[in-house]
Write a protein that holds these residues in place. Structure first.
Motif, PDB file in Angstrom:
ATOM      1  N   ALA A  77       0.833  -1.206   0.000  1.00 45.11           N
ATOM      2  CA  ALA A  77       0.000   0.000   0.000  1.00 45.11           C
ATOM      3  C   ALA A  77       0.863   1.251   0.000  1.00 45.11           C
ATOM      4  N   ALA A  78       0.631   2.135  -0.946  1.00 43.31           N
ATOM      5  CA  ALA A  78       1.389   3.380  -1.024  1.00 43.31           C
ATOM      6  C   ALA A  78       1.156   4.266   0.187  1.00 43.31           C
ATOM      7  N   THR A  79       0.024   4.084   0.865  1.00 45.89           N
ATOM      8  CA  THR A  79      -0.285   4.899   2.038  1.00 45.89           C
ATOM      9  C   THR A  79       0.517   4.510   3.267  1.00 45.89           C
ATOM     10  N   PHE A  80       1.125   3.322   3.269  1.00 43.84           N
ATOM     11  CA  PHE A  80       1.787   2.821   4.473  1.00 43.84           C
ATOM     12  C   PHE A  80       3.180   3.386   4.697  1.00 43.84           C
ATOM     13  N   ARG A  81       3.886   3.758   3.621  1.00 44.54           N
ATOM     14  CA  ARG A  81       5.309   4.057   3.750  1.00 44.54           C
ATOM     15  C   ARG A  81       5.700   5.220   2.843  1.00 44.54           C
ATOM     16  N   PHE A 105       2.375  -3.157  -6.189  1.00 40.41           N
ATOM     17  CA  PHE A 105       2.218  -1.849  -5.555  1.00 40.41           C
ATOM     18  C   PHE A 105       0.857  -1.270  -5.904  1.00 40.41           C
ATOM     19  N   GLY A 106       0.110  -0.861  -4.858  1.00 40.85           N
ATOM     20  CA  GLY A 106      -1.215  -0.288  -5.055  1.00 40.85           C
ATOM     21  C   GLY A 106      -1.392   0.991  -4.265  1.00 40.85           C
ATOM     22  N   ALA A 107      -2.503   1.675  -4.505  1.00 44.58           N
ATOM     23  CA  ALA A 107      -2.734   2.992  -3.916  1.00 44.58           C
ATOM     24  C   ALA A 107      -3.144   2.926  -2.453  1.00 44.58           C
ATOM     25  N   GLY A 108      -3.610   1.767  -1.962  1.00 44.86           N
ATOM     26  CA  GLY A 108      -4.138   1.659  -0.605  1.00 44.86           C
ATOM     27  C   GLY A 108      -5.633   1.937  -0.608  1.00 44.86           C
ATOM     28  N   TRP A 109      -6.386   1.158   0.199  1.00 42.37           N
ATOM     29  CA  TRP A 109      -7.843   1.313   0.139  1.00 42.37           C
ATOM     30  C   TRP A 109      -8.571   1.031   1.460  1.00 42.37           C
ATOM     31  N   PHE A 110      -7.982   0.272   2.379  1.00 36.77           N
ATOM     32  CA  PHE A 110      -8.710  -0.230   3.549  1.00 36.77           C
ATOM     33  C   PHE A 110      -8.597   0.792   4.677  1.00 36.77           C
ATOM     34  N   GLU A 111      -9.582   1.685   4.763  1.00 38.61           N
ATOM     35  CA  GLU A 111      -9.495   2.824   5.676  1.00 38.61           C
ATOM     36  C   GLU A 111      -9.401   2.397   7.137  1.00 38.61           C
ATOM     37  N   GLN A 112     -10.103   1.314   7.506  1.00 40.29           N
ATOM     38  CA  GLN A 112     -10.130   0.909   8.912  1.00 40.29           C
ATOM     39  C   GLN A 112      -8.749   0.556   9.451  1.00 40.29           C
ATOM     40  N   GLU A 113      -7.911  -0.069   8.629  1.00 41.33           N
ATOM     41  CA  GLU A 113      -6.592  -0.442   9.138  1.00 41.33           C
ATOM     42  C   GLU A 113      -5.706   0.784   9.335  1.00 41.33           C
ATOM     43  N   HIS A 114      -5.920   1.797   8.550  1.00 41.02           N
ATOM     44  CA  HIS A 114      -5.178   3.033   8.744  1.00 41.02           C
ATOM     45  C   HIS A 114      -5.580   3.674  10.073  1.00 41.02           C
ATOM     46  N   ILE A 119      -2.315   5.524  10.747  1.00 42.04           N
ATOM     47  CA  ILE A 119      -1.686   5.808   9.458  1.00 42.04           C
ATOM     48  C   ILE A 119      -2.561   6.812   8.706  1.00 42.04           C
ATOM     49  N   PRO A 120      -2.031   7.941   8.274  1.00 43.39           N
ATOM     50  CA  PRO A 120      -2.853   8.909   7.533  1.00 43.39           C
ATOM     51  C   PRO A 120      -3.467   8.275   6.284  1.00 43.39           C
ATOM     52  N   PHE A 121      -4.731   8.587   6.042  1.00 47.55           N
ATOM     53  CA  PHE A 121      -5.448   8.018   4.901  1.00 47.55           C
ATOM     54  C   PHE A 121      -6.192   9.141   4.181  1.00 47.55           C
ATOM     55  N   PRO A 122      -5.685   9.613   3.043  1.00 46.65           N
ATOM     56  CA  PRO A 122      -6.410  10.645   2.300  1.00 46.65           C
ATOM     57  C   PRO A 122      -7.805  10.158   1.914  1.00 46.65           C
ATOM     58  N   ALA A 123      -8.810  10.916   2.258  1.00 44.98           N
ATOM     59  CA  ALA A 123     -10.182  10.473   2.034  1.00 44.98           C
ATOM     60  C   ALA A 123     -10.537  10.394   0.550  1.00 44.98           C
ATOM     61  N   ALA A 124      -9.969  11.277  -0.235  1.00 44.08           N
ATOM     62  CA  ALA A 124     -10.312  11.331  -1.655  1.00 44.08           C
ATOM     63  C   ALA A 124      -9.474  10.332  -2.444  1.00 44.08           C
ATOM     64  N   ALA A 125     -10.154   9.487  -3.210  1.00 45.10           N
ATOM     65  CA  ALA A 125      -9.443   8.505  -4.029  1.00 45.10           C
ATOM     66  C   ALA A 125      -8.500   9.192  -5.008  1.00 45.10           C
ATOM     67  N   ARG A 126      -8.890  10.348  -5.506  1.00 46.12           N
ATOM     68  CA  ARG A 126      -8.031  11.047  -6.456  1.00 46.12           C
ATOM     69  C   ARG A 126      -6.698  11.413  -5.817  1.00 46.12           C
ATOM     70  N   ARG A 131      -0.836  10.597  -5.117  1.00 50.53           N
ATOM     71  CA  ARG A 131       0.325  10.235  -4.304  1.00 50.53           C
ATOM     72  C   ARG A 131       0.962   8.933  -4.816  1.00 50.53           C
ATOM     73  N   TYR A 132       0.112   7.995  -5.162  1.00 46.66           N
ATOM     74  CA  TYR A 132       0.576   6.699  -5.674  1.00 46.66           C
ATOM     75  C   TYR A 132       1.397   6.885  -6.951  1.00 46.66           C
ATOM     76  N   GLU A 133       0.931   7.711  -7.868  1.00 51.23           N
ATOM     77  CA  GLU A 133       1.667   7.927  -9.113  1.00 51.23           C
ATOM     78  C   GLU A 133       3.016   8.577  -8.843  1.00 51.23           C
ATOM     79  N   GLU A 134       3.048   9.545  -7.921  1.00 54.93           N
ATOM     80  CA  GLU A 134       4.330  10.149  -7.576  1.00 54.93           C
ATOM     81  C   GLU A 134       5.268   9.115  -6.946  1.00 54.93           C
ATOM     82  N   GLN A 135       4.715   8.250  -6.104  1.00 52.51           N
ATOM     83  CA  GLN A 135       5.558   7.219  -5.499  1.00 52.51           C
ATOM     84  C   GLN A 135       6.127   6.273  -6.557  1.00 52.51           C
ATOM     85  N   LEU A 136       5.336   5.911  -7.537  1.00 55.23           N
ATOM     86  CA  LEU A 136       5.845   5.068  -8.622  1.00 55.23           C
ATOM     87  C   LEU A 136       7.000   5.762  -9.343  1.00 55.23           C
TER      88      LEU A 136
END
Length: 311
Positions: A77-81, A105-114, A119-126, A131-136
């Motif tokens: 998950a790109a949101t984790f690290r 590698f994925g964008a991250g989706w499971f809000e509850q685990e964040h 772990i910060p979780f941007p609410a907007a999928a966009r 962020r995911y594209e920049e990480q790639l």
């Protein structure tokens, strides 16, 4: 068709449990051992005891405790690290394994685990996808920067000063990148730009074919010169007879008929036939989601009665 084993350790597994499956998969001739990257159990599992294991720490251990099988995540998950430290971790595990790592590698989706682990979780999928594209960009850029040169990045969400872009992974120019999902536009475009493999998880044959077609078109439009590998992930429940199928389905809280519709379930003959249908629409690899890690006989049955009958 290559068969890969895929684990969901957040449902309840120790490192030793995962190692036992990895060694069995290696001994039985499977192509790879992949695991999810989650920190919270899902579904009816009450608590996922003994608790989650970190994907890349686990893979570092498996890198030293196995010798042949390829290792990876579906999907980190790109949101984790942060991307810089993640690039370092994956490169190090690739070296520890002798060049056997693949980076799903994925964008991250499971809000509850964040929320559960702060772990910060941007609410907007966009925003998550931005962020995911920049990480790639950053991770692949760090890996492919020549030794002795520096890497700099100026994005909306991440900025990296001139740095040495070290360590390098053992695989040259980098570990294979896997992007997955059934998104209609952005996912195919990102796969065409960054991925060596495109994966469709837990979808019907018809949905999988449509997703493959979208990515094939994105690859064509991109003009990339390297081919794309196409793969699918499906839950596994094989038995020598109906009673064994029912027993294995009950062990993971599912029904045989539902699994036949939504996974790879039934007799070896049924599973060979369905894998063949995925192959016919372009899948070159199948990730077999093994939900009961204690049932190593399940792997042996696939290795002896399914794998030899695949092209």
């Amino acid at each position: 068709m290559r068969l890969r084993i895929f684990l969901e350790p957040q449902q309840g597994a120790t490192y030793e449990d995962q190692l036992a499956v990895a060694r069995a998969a290696e001994d039985l001739g499977f192509d790879a051992l992949f695991r999810s990257d989650h920190y919270l159990h899902m579904g009816d599992h009450p608590n996922g005891l003994p608790g989650p294991t970190d994907a890349w720490i686990t893979l570092a251990g498996l890198a030293r405790d196995t010798s042949r099988i390829r290792l990876g995540t579906l999907m980190t998950a790109a949101t984790f690290r942060h991307p810089g430290p993640l690039a370092i971790s994956v490169a190090q595990v690739d070296r520890m394994s002798g060049g056997r790592v693949e980076f799903g590698f994925g964008a991250g989706w499971f809000e509850q685990e964040h929320a559960a682990y702060g772990i910060p979780f941007p609410a907007a999928a966009r925003e998550r996808f931005d962020r995911y594209e920049e990480q790639l960009d950053i991770i692949t850029g760090l890996w492919t920067t020549s030794v002795g040169e520096t890497f700099r990045y100026e994005g909306r969400h991440y900025r990296l000063a001139e740095g040495p872009a070290l360590p390098k992974p053992q695989q040259d120019p980098r570990p294979p990148v896997i992007i997955g999902g059934t998104g209609l536009k952005r996912t195919p475009r990102l796969a065409a730009k960054f991925a060596d493999e495109y994966n469709v998880p837990f979808a019907s044959l018809e949905e999988t074919e449509a997703a493959f077609d979208r990515t094939t078109e994105a690859v064509r439009v991109s003009g990339r010169g390297t081919p794309m590998v196409y793969s699918a992930a499906q839950v596994l429940c094989v038995g020598r007879d109906d009673a064994e199928v029912a027993e294995r389905a009950a062990a993971i809280g599912r029904e045989p008929d539902e699994l036949r519709r939504n996974g790879l379930a039934g007799s070896p003959e049924e599973v060979v036939d369905k894998i063949g249908r995925f192959g016919a629409v372009g899948s070159e690899r199948i990730y077999l989601q093994v939900l009961d890690m204690t049932d190593l006989d399940h792997l042996e049955l696939v290795a002896s009665a399914v794998a030899p009958r695949l092209d």
